[in-house]
Scaffold this active site. Structure first.
Site, short mmCIF file in Angstrom:
data_model
loop_
_atom_site.label_atom_id
_atom_site.label_comp_id
_atom_site.label_asym_id
_atom_site.label_seq_id
_atom_site.Cartn_x
_atom_site.Cartn_y
_atom_site.Cartn_z
N ARG A 18 -2.94 90.77 95.60
CA ARG A 18 -2.94 91.87 96.48
C ARG A 18 -3.69 93.31 95.97
NH1 ARG A 18 2.82 92.31 99.07
NH2 ARG A 18 3.38 91.17 97.31
N GLY A 59 6.85 92.44 84.75
CA GLY A 59 5.89 92.99 84.03
C GLY A 59 5.30 93.93 84.77
N ASN A 62 17.37 92.11 95.27
CA ASN A 62 17.32 91.62 93.69
C ASN A 62 16.45 92.60 93.26
OD1 ASN A 62 17.23 90.66 91.54
ND2 ASN A 62 16.08 88.76 92.19
C1 UD1 Z 1 11.18 88.28 93.09
C2 UD1 Z 1 12.47 87.61 93.28
C3 UD1 Z 1 13.37 88.45 94.53
C4 UD1 Z 1 13.03 89.94 94.11
C5 UD1 Z 1 11.64 90.39 93.99
C6 UD1 Z 1 11.47 91.60 93.43
C7 UD1 Z 1 12.57 85.32 92.60
C8 UD1 Z 1 12.40 84.05 93.22
N1 UD1 Z 1 12.61 86.51 93.65
O1 UD1 Z 1 10.56 87.89 94.34
O2 UD1 Z 1 14.61 87.87 94.75
O3 UD1 Z 1 13.40 90.67 95.31
O4 UD1 Z 1 11.07 89.54 92.88
O5 UD1 Z 1 12.05 92.18 92.27
O6 UD1 Z 1 12.55 85.65 91.40
N2 UD1 Z 1 5.99 85.50 87.78
C9 UD1 Z 1 5.68 84.82 86.75
N3 UD1 Z 1 5.53 83.40 86.98
C10 UD1 Z 1 5.64 82.95 88.28
C11 UD1 Z 1 5.97 83.82 89.46
C12 UD1 Z 1 6.30 85.19 88.96
O7 UD1 Z 1 5.67 85.01 85.75
O8 UD1 Z 1 5.52 81.59 88.45
C13 UD1 Z 1 6.11 86.96 87.51
C14 UD1 Z 1 5.27 87.77 88.31
O9 UD1 Z 1 4.12 88.24 87.46
C15 UD1 Z 1 6.11 89.20 88.45
C16 UD1 Z 1 7.55 88.45 88.43
O10 UD1 Z 1 7.66 87.32 88.02
O11 UD1 Z 1 6.03 89.97 87.26
C17 UD1 Z 1 7.98 88.54 89.90
O12 UD1 Z 1 7.35 87.53 90.70
P1 UD1 Z 1 7.00 87.95 92.44
O13 UD1 Z 1 5.95 86.94 92.74
O14 UD1 Z 1 6.31 89.11 92.39
O15 UD1 Z 1 8.35 87.60 92.93
P2 UD1 Z 1 8.57 87.91 94.22
O16 UD1 Z 1 8.25 86.86 95.15
O17 UD1 Z 1 8.40 89.51 94.61
#
Ligand code: UD1
Ligand code: CA
Length: 523
Positions: free
Chosen positions: A19, A117, A185
């Site tokens: 995004r 991050g 969360n």
């Molecule tokens: C996540 C949480 C959700 C929380 C939200 C906001 C989970 C399943 N859900 O959702 O409960 O409310 O954050 O804080 O954890 N990332 C990786 N590898 C991946 C996927 C993500 O390193 O395969 C990292 C992303 O770079 C980011 C963080 O994890 O820094 C969160 O990922 P994001 O996709 O934003 O999670 P949400 O779907 O927002």
């Protein structure tokens, strides 16, 4: 720094960040003088963890290189093709465990903090409270939560009757009753290492249906439901939702950037800095400001800039990696990688470039540019000059429009101007060259050889004045008419040498020579 010290911090930074619509990975976008990842790493490091891991995948090399440049002790952990925060945390923990086993003979044990991050405003104080509660309450997992007016998209905190956290349910997997929960969360957690490892191991098993959720990903959030078998799973709630807000697009980037700036300015003002217009003043988190500094509207202070007491900066001034000493004044100017001495005066409209060092009480004024230049105490470059690869001695005076010609098309050369020297206006000093202390250079000279201390350098082609030339050569034009009128107004007598009426306002002709040295135009 904090008590207790975490065994490890894991920063999740493998996500794609689509995004942002950017060729730059999301966590490398910057606010307040640091990338998003830079803010998170600085906060993580403030906890003084035994190990710090960053999980990478998308644009892996750029993110890893940046993390290592900021913090060479970071452990870079690669996430594989399996998706989800639970997979990311697992890859990090495996890397941390093998590093720990290699050095101590045992895998990680103790509290492990997990952060995203892309959450730049999270502060070490809040993490310290999370860790303190985690330890004091003897939890196996402690999650940081907050309440927001619109929880759409976030994981919801499902509580047990006794107030513990039963589990976290993602928005897309939630029932209508769960969607009504406004406690979310934040993706900031403290885990007991063994409980995290056991939970993640269960979730990685392909035979388990761990990824049978709406996104087909391994969720870190699912560790919480599994952790109940080992002990208490609790939440602490922050009343300040913006500190846990992640950046997903450039609108949020700007919003969080403005909020960070507001907080930086508030801290500065509370410690004695006057900020006349916080809305137009931008200060990086890496800047230091002493008490009784004044920042006028339109000021940007960037990078490693520091400003000492009593200095006044602005309006409309940018300082990057600049050191401003006490009582200096910088007005409407652009300064990069320069030192401005005590009580010195800069501007308006001055460009100080890399390697500029201004001595105490020196002054540099309008449309002057410097690069790799040292000005001594009380030296003046008041107008329209370029001073590059130069040393200007104490109290020397550089007239308007003086240029150090430091570049001959091949190499750069130095100019040295002695203390108390006077360089007249519109002079070109062709480097390498040395003007001795107390020497004078006459206005309009092009100086190509060294000038001894106390000497006068004057370069003049003979001035020729031809009486009546305009009327004769431009006959019939408006110029000739103007010349005719002016001559008639003076009367008949025209001095042969000056072309002027012999009794005109200039008086007797001046002798050539030293008088002409008075070409220095100074403020
Ligand atoms: C996540 C949480 C959700 C929380 C939200 C906001 C989970 C399943 N859900 O959702 O409960 O409310 O954050 O804080 O954890 N990332 C990786 N590898 C991946 C996927 C993500 O390193 O395969 C990292 C992303 O770079 C980011 C963080 O994890 O820094 C969160 O990922 P994001 O996709 O934003 O999670 P949400 O779907 O927002
Ligand atoms: Ca997110």
């Amino acid at each position: 720094m904090t008590d207790p010290r975490p065994a490890a911090v894991i920063v999740l930074a493998a996500g794609e960040g689509t995004r942002m619509r950017s060729a730059t990975p999301k966590v490398l976008h910057a606010i307040g003088g640091r990338t998003l990842l830079g803010h998170v790493l600085a906060t993580a490091r403030a906890l003084d963890p035994e190990a710090l891991a960053v999980v990478v995948r998308h644009d892996r090399d750029r993110v890893a290189e940046h993390a290592l440049a900021l913090d060479p002790d970071v452990l870079v952990a690669d996430q594989d093709a399996i998706k989800g925060t639970g997979r990311a945390a697992w890859c990090a923990l495996e890397a941390l465990d093998s590093a720990a086993t290699a050095t101590t003979g045992a895998p990680v044990s103790g509290p492990v903090v997990v952060l995203a991050g892309d959450v730049p405003l999270l502060d070490a104080g809040t993490l310290g409270e999370l860790l303190a509660a985690h330890t004091a309450d003897g939890n196996v997992v402690t999650v940081l939560t907050t309440r927001v007016p619109d929880p759409t998209g976030y994981g919801r905190i499902v509580r047990t009757d006794d107030g513990q956290v039963e589990r976290i349910v993602e928005h897309r997997d939630a029932s209508p009753e769960e969607l009504a929960i406004d406690e979310i969360n934040t993706s900031v957690y403290a885990f007991d290492a063994d409980v995290l490892r056991a939970g993640l191991r269960t979730l990685q098993d392909p035979a388990s249906d761990a990824a049978s959720n709406a996104q087909g990903e391994v969720y870190l959030t699912d560790v919480l439901a599994l952790a109940h078998a080992h002990g208490a799973v609790r939440a602490i709630e922050t009343p300040d939702p913006i500190i846990v807000e992640g950046v997903n697009d450039r609108v949020q980037l700007a919003t969080l950037g403005a909020e960070l700036n507001r907080r930086v300015l508030e801290t500065a003002m509370r410690s004695g800095v006057t900020v006349v217009d916080p809305a137009s003043t931008w200060v990086d988190v890496t800047v230091t400001l002493e008490q009784d500094v004044t920042l006028l509207p339109g000021t940007q202070l960037l990078g490693r800039t520091s400003v000492a007491t009593g200095a006044v900066i602005g309006p409309d001034t940018t300082l990057e990696d600049a050191t401003v000493e006490a009582g200096a004044r910088v007005l409407r100017s652009h300064v990069t990688d320069a030192r401005i001495g005590e009580g010195a005066s800069v501007g308006p409209y001055t460009h100080l470039r890399t390697g500029t060092v201004l001595g105490p009480r020196s002054a540099i004024g309008a449309f002057a540019e410097t690069k790799n230049a040292e000005l001594g105490a009380g030296a003046k470059v008041p107008h329209l000059s370029y001073v590059g690869d130069a040393v200007v001695g104490d109290a020397a005076n550089i007239g308007a429009g003086v240029i150090t010609a430091n570049y001959d098309g091949v190499g750069k050369h130095r100019t040295v101007i002695g203390a108390g020297a006077f360089v007249g206006s519109d002079t070109t000093l062709v480097a390498p060259i040395e003007i001795g202390g107390g020497a004078f250079v006459a206005a309009g000279s092009t100086v190509t050889r060294d000038v001894a201390p106390g000497a006068l350098a004057v370069e003049r082609a003979q001035l020729k004045i031809i009486p009546g030339w305009v009327a004769r050569r431009l006959e019939g034009t408006k110029w000739a008419a103007a010349a005719q009128r002016a001559i008639e107004a003076l009367g008949e007598s025209v001095d042969e040498e000056s072309g002027r009426d012999a009794a005109g306002p200039s008086g007797p002709a001046r002798p050539s020579g030293t008088d002409e040295a008075h070409g220095g135009h100074t403020a």
